[in-house]
Scaffold this motif. Structure first.
Motif, PDB file in Angstrom:
ATOM      1  N   TYR A 192       0.892  -1.120   0.228  1.00 14.60           N
ATOM      2  CA  TYR A 192      -0.258   0.307   0.126  1.00 14.60           C
ATOM      3  C   TYR A 192       0.571   1.333  -0.068  1.00 14.60           C
ATOM      4  O   TYR A 192       2.106   1.301   0.504  1.00 14.60           O
ATOM      5  CB  TYR A 192      -0.255   0.274   1.357  1.00 14.60           C
ATOM      6  CG  TYR A 192      -1.725  -0.731   1.022  1.00 14.60           C
ATOM      7  CD1 TYR A 192      -1.578  -1.952   2.228  1.00 14.60           C
ATOM      8  CD2 TYR A 192      -3.286  -0.552   0.838  1.00 14.60           C
ATOM      9  CE1 TYR A 192      -2.880  -2.738   2.104  1.00 14.60           C
ATOM     10  CE2 TYR A 192      -4.310  -1.412   0.159  1.00 14.60           C
ATOM     11  CZ  TYR A 192      -4.580  -2.977   1.146  1.00 14.60           C
ATOM     12  OH  TYR A 192      -5.658  -3.384   1.251  1.00 14.60           O
ATOM     13  N   ALA A 193       0.501   2.165  -0.612  1.00 20.22           N
ATOM     14  CA  ALA A 193       1.042   3.441  -0.085  1.00 20.22           C
ATOM     15  C   ALA A 193       1.590   3.064   0.887  1.00 20.22           C
ATOM     16  O   ALA A 193       0.826   3.956   2.154  1.00 20.22           O
ATOM     17  CB  ALA A 193       0.499   4.196  -0.967  1.00 20.22           C
ATOM     18  N   TYR A 194       2.648   4.213   0.824  1.00 24.21           N
ATOM     19  CA  TYR A 194       3.176   4.261   2.211  1.00 24.21           C
ATOM     20  C   TYR A 194       3.012   3.674   3.331  1.00 24.21           C
ATOM     21  O   TYR A 194       3.418   3.712   4.431  1.00 24.21           O
ATOM     22  CB  TYR A 194       2.428   6.238   2.967  1.00 24.21           C
ATOM     23  CG  TYR A 194       2.394   7.341   2.555  1.00 24.21           C
ATOM     24  CD1 TYR A 194       2.065   7.206   0.689  1.00 24.21           C
ATOM     25  CD2 TYR A 194       3.989   8.002   2.225  1.00 24.21           C
ATOM     26  CE1 TYR A 194       2.329   8.436   0.908  1.00 24.21           C
ATOM     27  CE2 TYR A 194       3.820   9.395   2.126  1.00 24.21           C
ATOM     28  CZ  TYR A 194       3.617   9.669   0.351  1.00 24.21           C
ATOM     29  OH  TYR A 194       3.357  10.701   0.181  1.00 24.21           O
ATOM     30  N   GLN A 195       3.161   2.639   3.259  1.00 19.43           N
ATOM     31  CA  GLN A 195       3.586   1.128   4.123  1.00 19.43           C
ATOM     32  C   GLN A 195       5.036   0.677   4.570  1.00 19.43           C
ATOM     33  O   GLN A 195       5.997   0.727   3.247  1.00 19.43           O
ATOM     34  CB  GLN A 195       3.024   0.340   3.104  1.00 19.43           C
ATOM     35  CG  GLN A 195       2.421  -0.865   4.680  1.00 19.43           C
ATOM     36  CD  GLN A 195       1.538  -2.244   3.737  1.00 19.43           C
ATOM     37  OE1 GLN A 195       1.437  -1.916   2.969  1.00 19.43           O
ATOM     38  NE2 GLN A 195       0.827  -2.877   4.697  1.00 19.43           N
ATOM     39  N   ARG A 196       5.284   0.051   5.140  1.00 15.91           N
ATOM     40  CA  ARG A 196       6.446   0.033   5.934  1.00 15.91           C
ATOM     41  C   ARG A 196       6.487  -1.546   5.617  1.00 15.91           C
ATOM     42  O   ARG A 196       5.559  -2.134   6.180  1.00 15.91           O
ATOM     43  CB  ARG A 196       6.946   0.221   7.430  1.00 15.91           C
ATOM     44  CG  ARG A 196       8.660  -0.407   7.178  1.00 15.91           C
ATOM     45  CD  ARG A 196       8.997  -0.004   8.750  1.00 15.91           C
ATOM     46  NE  ARG A 196       8.425   1.374   8.749  1.00 15.91           N
ATOM     47  CZ  ARG A 196       7.913   1.985   9.976  1.00 15.91           C
ATOM     48  NH1 ARG A 196       6.909   1.541  10.291  1.00 15.91           N
ATOM     49  NH2 ARG A 196       8.357   3.658   9.623  1.00 15.91           N
ATOM     50  N   LEU A 197       7.542  -2.251   5.083  1.00 21.78           N
ATOM     51  CA  LEU A 197       7.353  -3.976   4.518  1.00 21.78           C
ATOM     52  C   LEU A 197       8.640  -3.923   4.641  1.00 21.78           C
ATOM     53  O   LEU A 197       9.810  -2.980   5.522  1.00 21.78           O
ATOM     54  CB  LEU A 197       6.844  -4.568   3.806  1.00 21.78           C
ATOM     55  CG  LEU A 197       5.641  -3.843   3.038  1.00 21.78           C
ATOM     56  CD1 LEU A 197       5.400  -4.184   1.536  1.00 21.78           C
ATOM     57  CD2 LEU A 197       4.229  -4.604   3.998  1.00 21.78           C
ATOM     58  N   GLY A 198       9.137  -5.537   4.962  1.00 18.69           N
ATOM     59  CA  GLY A 198       9.926  -6.014   5.631  1.00 18.69           C
ATOM     60  C   GLY A 198      10.892  -6.861   4.631  1.00 18.69           C
ATOM     61  O   GLY A 198       9.942  -7.497   3.425  1.00 18.69           O
ATOM     62  N   LEU A 199      11.550  -7.193   4.118  1.00 22.86           N
ATOM     63  CA  LEU A 199      12.205  -7.615   3.091  1.00 22.86           C
ATOM     64  C   LEU A 199      13.727  -8.301   4.573  1.00 22.86           C
ATOM     65  O   LEU A 199      13.977  -8.738   4.616  1.00 22.86           O
ATOM     66  CB  LEU A 199      13.337  -6.760   1.777  1.00 22.86           C
ATOM     67  CG  LEU A 199      13.084  -6.398   0.584  1.00 22.86           C
ATOM     68  CD1 LEU A 199      14.503  -5.503   0.147  1.00 22.86           C
ATOM     69  CD2 LEU A 199      13.169  -6.939  -0.196  1.00 22.86           C
ATOM     70  N   GLN A 200      13.282  -9.943   3.797  1.00 25.41           N
ATOM     71  CA  GLN A 200      14.093 -11.223   4.045  1.00 25.41           C
ATOM     72  C   GLN A 200      14.651 -11.458   3.755  1.00 25.41           C
ATOM     73  O   GLN A 200      14.716 -11.898   2.192  1.00 25.41           O
ATOM     74  CB  GLN A 200      13.098 -12.099   4.433  1.00 25.41           C
ATOM     75  CG  GLN A 200      13.226 -13.104   5.030  1.00 25.41           C
ATOM     76  CD  GLN A 200      12.743 -14.240   5.806  1.00 25.41           C
ATOM     77  OE1 GLN A 200      11.307 -13.980   6.462  1.00 25.41           O
ATOM     78  NE2 GLN A 200      12.509 -15.503   5.186  1.00 25.41           N
ATOM     79  N   ILE A 201      16.378 -11.591   3.561  1.00 27.38           N
ATOM     80  CA  ILE A 201      17.009 -11.509   2.673  1.00 27.38           C
ATOM     81  C   ILE A 201      18.277 -12.934   3.908  1.00 27.38           C
ATOM     82  O   ILE A 201      18.896 -12.211   4.224  1.00 27.38           O
ATOM     83  CB  ILE A 201      18.900 -10.292   3.138  1.00 27.38           C
ATOM     84  CG1 ILE A 201      17.323  -9.066   2.132  1.00 27.38           C
ATOM     85  CG2 ILE A 201      19.513 -10.875   1.884  1.00 27.38           C
ATOM     86  CD1 ILE A 201      18.495  -8.334   2.276  1.00 27.38           C
ATOM     87  N   ASP A 202      17.990 -13.892   3.076  1.00 27.66           N
ATOM     88  CA  ASP A 202      18.879 -15.010   3.538  1.00 27.66           C
ATOM     89  C   ASP A 202      20.345 -15.115   2.836  1.00 27.66           C
ATOM     90  O   ASP A 202      20.810 -15.147   1.704  1.00 27.66           O
ATOM     91  CB  ASP A 202      18.756 -16.052   3.256  1.00 27.66           C
ATOM     92  CG  ASP A 202      17.115 -16.072   4.119  1.00 27.66           C
ATOM     93  OD1 ASP A 202      15.686 -16.483   3.763  1.00 27.66           O
ATOM     94  OD2 ASP A 202      16.789 -15.676   5.250  1.00 27.66           O
ATOM     95  N   LEU A 203      21.328 -14.757   3.079  1.00 28.82           N
ATOM     96  CA  LEU A 203      22.602 -15.031   2.664  1.00 28.82           C
ATOM     97  C   LEU A 203      23.385 -16.203   3.069  1.00 28.82           C
ATOM     98  O   LEU A 203      23.207 -16.835   4.335  1.00 28.82           O
ATOM     99  CB  LEU A 203      23.642 -13.667   2.889  1.00 28.82           C
ATOM    100  CG  LEU A 203      23.606 -12.410   2.671  1.00 28.82           C
ATOM    101  CD1 LEU A 203      24.534 -11.111   3.500  1.00 28.82           C
ATOM    102  CD2 LEU A 203      22.828 -12.579   1.700  1.00 28.82           C
ATOM    103  N   THR A 204      23.909 -16.922   2.216  1.00 26.57           N
ATOM    104  CA  THR A 204      24.618 -17.847   2.599  1.00 26.57           C
ATOM    105  C   THR A 204      25.849 -17.942   2.115  1.00 26.57           C
ATOM    106  O   THR A 204      26.412 -18.047   1.042  1.00 26.57           O
ATOM    107  CB  THR A 204      23.237 -19.320   1.535  1.00 26.57           C
ATOM    108  OG1 THR A 204      22.352 -18.970   1.798  1.00 26.57           O
ATOM    109  CG2 THR A 204      24.142 -20.597   1.751  1.00 26.57           C
ATOM    110  N   ILE A 205      26.753 -18.427   2.593  1.00 28.40           N
ATOM    111  CA  ILE A 205      28.348 -17.837   2.783  1.00 28.40           C
ATOM    112  C   ILE A 205      29.116 -19.554   2.273  1.00 28.40           C
ATOM    113  O   ILE A 205      28.711 -19.895   3.266  1.00 28.40           O
ATOM    114  CB  ILE A 205      28.819 -17.074   3.656  1.00 28.40           C
ATOM    115  CG1 ILE A 205      28.122 -15.855   4.298  1.00 28.40           C
ATOM    116  CG2 ILE A 205      29.996 -16.677   3.501  1.00 28.40           C
ATOM    117  CD1 ILE A 205      28.194 -15.041   4.637  1.00 28.40           C
ATOM    118  N   ALA A 206      30.070 -19.220   1.667  1.00 29.44           N
ATOM    119  CA  ALA A 206      30.494 -21.122   1.358  1.00 29.44           C
ATOM    120  C   ALA A 206      31.763 -21.013   2.327  1.00 29.44           C
ATOM    121  O   ALA A 206      32.035 -20.331   3.621  1.00 29.44           O
ATOM    122  CB  ALA A 206      31.254 -20.738  -0.331  1.00 29.44           C
ATOM    123  N   PRO A 207      31.856 -21.952   3.084  1.00 28.69           N
ATOM    124  CA  PRO A 207      32.308 -22.562   4.149  1.00 28.69           C
ATOM    125  C   PRO A 207      33.619 -22.387   3.406  1.00 28.69           C
ATOM    126  O   PRO A 207      34.504 -22.691   2.543  1.00 28.69           O
ATOM    127  CB  PRO A 207      32.350 -24.167   3.796  1.00 28.69           C
ATOM    128  CG  PRO A 207      30.801 -24.712   3.529  1.00 28.69           C
ATOM    129  CD  PRO A 207      30.794 -23.984   2.212  1.00 28.69           C
TER     130      PRO A 207
END
Lengths: 52, 185
Positions: free
Chosen positions: B63-78
């Protein structure tokens, strides 16, 4: 709000009991907040205005 | 938020009457943990060298002027790590930026997960790094006028990956999301 007058009083602070609130739901049925939530946690959201 | 006894457990006041959090974002803010994202929400995956990213919005629409969340999953190689958001000069810290069409989507303050200390033998600098998998919950505010239609987001995660003995050049992962505007009630 019915059953509790909050006009002129401060909002409840962390640790304070939330007052009894009875309001109509989207179908017009009266709902008592504490009766509806039972022993569960609840999230109460106030919107200052609903149109922008 | 009320506890099981009906007492106020936490209280959160918005600074701006127009910018309001969506349901999952509000729960994330109040509970302090990720409230997840629905399966039908816009998402994308991308990879750069030893780091892959999965990006998902916590709502299928905005919606206009809404605050949502970005879920960012990072996977880093061993065997590899990336630097956290606070890092000594000369090293690239982890950062998240968003651009949008139409313009107006902005990233809010990020509650970064805890890093772990890392020391390279022979160097005086101490580092705070991430390795393995890392979840970032990034608030994004859609400061867009109503009836703007679909918002195209470009999410960029900038980082630098190193092992105990070598480093890649600073890099970035970019993921594109198409977010439909919700119909007004």
């Amino acid at each position: 709000m019915s059953s509790t007058t909050l006009a002129g009083s401060e909002a409840p602070k962390v640790g304070d009991p939330f007052p009894d609130v009875r309001l109509p739901d989207q179908s017009g049925r009266a709902v008592d907040l504490h009766a509806a939530r039972g022993a569960r946690r609840a999230l109460v959201v106030f919107y200052r205005s609903a149109k922008w | 938020m009320l506890d099981a006894d009906g007492r106020v457990e936490r209280s959160l006041a918005e600074e701006n009457y127009r910018v309001r959090s969506g349901g999952r974002r509000l729960l994330t803010e109040l509970l302090g943990t990720s409230a997840g994202a629905p399966v039908d929400a816009p998402s994308a995956t991308a990879r750069e060298a030893v780091v892959s990213a999965s990006v998902r919005l916590d709502s299928p629409t905005y919606y206009a002027y809404q605050r949502l969340g970005l879920q960012i999953d990072l996977t880093i190689a061993p065997g590899w790590h990336i630097y956290g958001p606070m890092t000594p000069d000369g090293y690239t810290p982890l950062a998240v930026t968003v651009t949008s069409v139409p313009a107006g989507v902005r990233v809010g303050p990020i509650a970064w997960p805890a890093t772990r200390p890392f020391q390279v033998a022979g160097l005086d600098d101490g580092f705070a790094v991430y390795d393995g998998t890392v979840r970032l919950d990034v608030p994004v505010e859609f400061i867009i006028q109503r009836d703007s239609g679909e918002a195209g987001l470009e999410v960029t995660v900038a980082f630098q990956a190193c092992s105990a003995t070598e480093c890649f050049a600073p890099a970035a992962i970019t993921a594109a999301l198409a977010v439909p505007e919700a119909p007004t009630l």
